[in-house]
Scaffold this active site. Structure first.
Site: not given
Lengths: 189, 219
Positions: A97, A100-102
């Protein structure tokens, strides 16, 4: 990296939010218990091992991963819309991702620190072989690499190749061979 | 926005440092901020997209110099102040000065039920999908000051529709309280060379998930 003052901010936030009646302390403890152990990559390993031993399940996982994963009892937050991608000798999948941090929480738990780091997020889409080298992984030169940048609410689970010589193992023993990094695409089994 | 969170293709961050599977947190405060951010879902004051925008709009030097849970901490502070749930003075003092707004806090069971249910982002189709698997498309060149999920490295690039995911809430609108404006969502595949030029790894392709308004037909 400077997290100077952040632990104090978190402590202050917790007391303010509890005082205001927005959160219950016991709920915070329950959330930590859920994500610091209960939900983790063993769930995903179960899914992968099932797909190796059950060809019909594998087809269902390919066709509708969210439903197939729900069959085994996993789903919910950050796994609402799942897609499973299978590694083959010709094609290797890697999930990132960049924004972000998906990450697919119901099957892998919380993302590791490196998954959220600028080093990984910046380079996975540009130089995936370099990233794999950081994990000690070298792919054959001819293997195609497909990087999945999780820019929407679709969450990707990599189904690694079943290791050779495991014909006699049952589902549970196979699941024990499946690693978290293998299901992100930064490791081979 | 063109913020520090949009990292794809940047250089100079050094090697990736792997970690063992059971290493989930590095300090107790990381557990607490994770729990606080999730528990504040009970307030229903912001969407996941608004939460992301609060983090990605941190000043780039702050974003890049903070660990991920520190970014979550700073983002939560912004959301609480922006929605009026907590005052700036309260944050500064570290204690509540006024009674809370009308929020029904989650019990542990409420939280577990909310996580188990999740929050599906699919919506009924507003019309037929414009593109089909195999179509050639080109991403638009967008530089919005608000939220977007079209990364800079994939703007103005030609690719192929790989999957059609159905109709999903549009983050560019939903992040700012302008409604869900659901659109068809596609996986679009780009060659490494299209994204990075002739020196790119010839075996590389990159898929992004792109809403229909991010895409034009072939140029």
């Amino acid at each position: 990296m400077s997290d100077h003052g952040i632990p104090e901010k978190v402590e202050a936030l917790e007391s303010i939010l509890v005082e205001k009646g927005y959160v219950h302390p016991e709920t915070l403890d329950a959330i930590v218990t859920t994500y610091d152990g209960d939900v983790g990559p063993r769930n995903g390993a179960h899914v992968v091992a099932r797909s190796w031993v059950d060809p019909e399940y594998r087809e269902r996982l390919r066709a509708d991963a969210t439903a197939a994963i729900a069959e085994l009892g996993y789903g919910g937050r950050q796994g609402e819309h799942m897609v499973a991608v299978e590694n083959t000798p010709d094609e290797h999948h890697l999930v990132v991702c960049t924004l972000c941090s998906c990450y697919p929480w119901p099957v892998l738990g919380l993302p590791p620190t490196w998954y959220k780091s600028p080093a990984y997020r910046s380079r996975a889409v540009l130089d995936p072989r370099g990233v794999l080298a950081d994990f000690g992984v070298t792919l054959p030169e001819a293997t195609r690499i497909t990087v999945h940048d999780s820019t929407a609410e679709i969450r990707y689970l990599v189904v690694p190749m079943r290791p050779e010589g495991t014909e006699d193992l049952d589902e549970e023993a196979l699941a024990a061979l499946v690693t978290r990094d293998g299901m992100i695409g930064t490791a081979l089994l | 926005m063109n913020g520090a969170a949009d990292l794809g293709g940047m250089m100079g961050f050094g090697p990736v440092v792997p970690e063992p599977e059971d290493e989930r947190f590095h300090a107790e405060w990381e557990r607490r901020i994770l729990a606080l951010v999730l528990a504040m879902g009970a307030a229903r004051r912001w969407s996941i997209d608004a939460g992301r925008f609060a983090r990605e709009s941190l000043p780039p030097p702050v974003y890049l110099n903070s660990s991920y849970y520190a970014i979550w901490t700073l983002g939560l502070e912004r959301l609480l102040v922006a929605t009026g749930l907590v005052g700036e003075a309260e944050l500064a003092e570290g204690r509540a000065r006024e009674a809370g707004a009308d929020v029904r806090a989650w019990s542990p069971d409420d939280a577990r039920a909310a996580f188990a249910a999740g929050s599906p982002y699919t919506r009924p189709a507003p019309g037929p999908a414009r593109f089909a698997v195999g179509d050639t498309v080109r991403t638009r060149v967008l530089n919005p000051t608000g939220h977007t999920r079209l990364p800079r490295y994939a703007r103005g690039k030609q690719g192929t529709v790989e999957r059609v995911h159905g109709v999903h809430v549009l983050p560019d609108s939903n992040a700012h309280g302008h409604g869900e404006r659901p659109e068809w969502l596609y996986s679009v595949r780009f060659s490494g060379r299209e994204l990075w030029g002739e020196a790119a790894d010839p075996t590389l392709t990159v898929d992004i998930d792109a809403w229909e308004s991010y895409l034009a037909g072939p140029a």
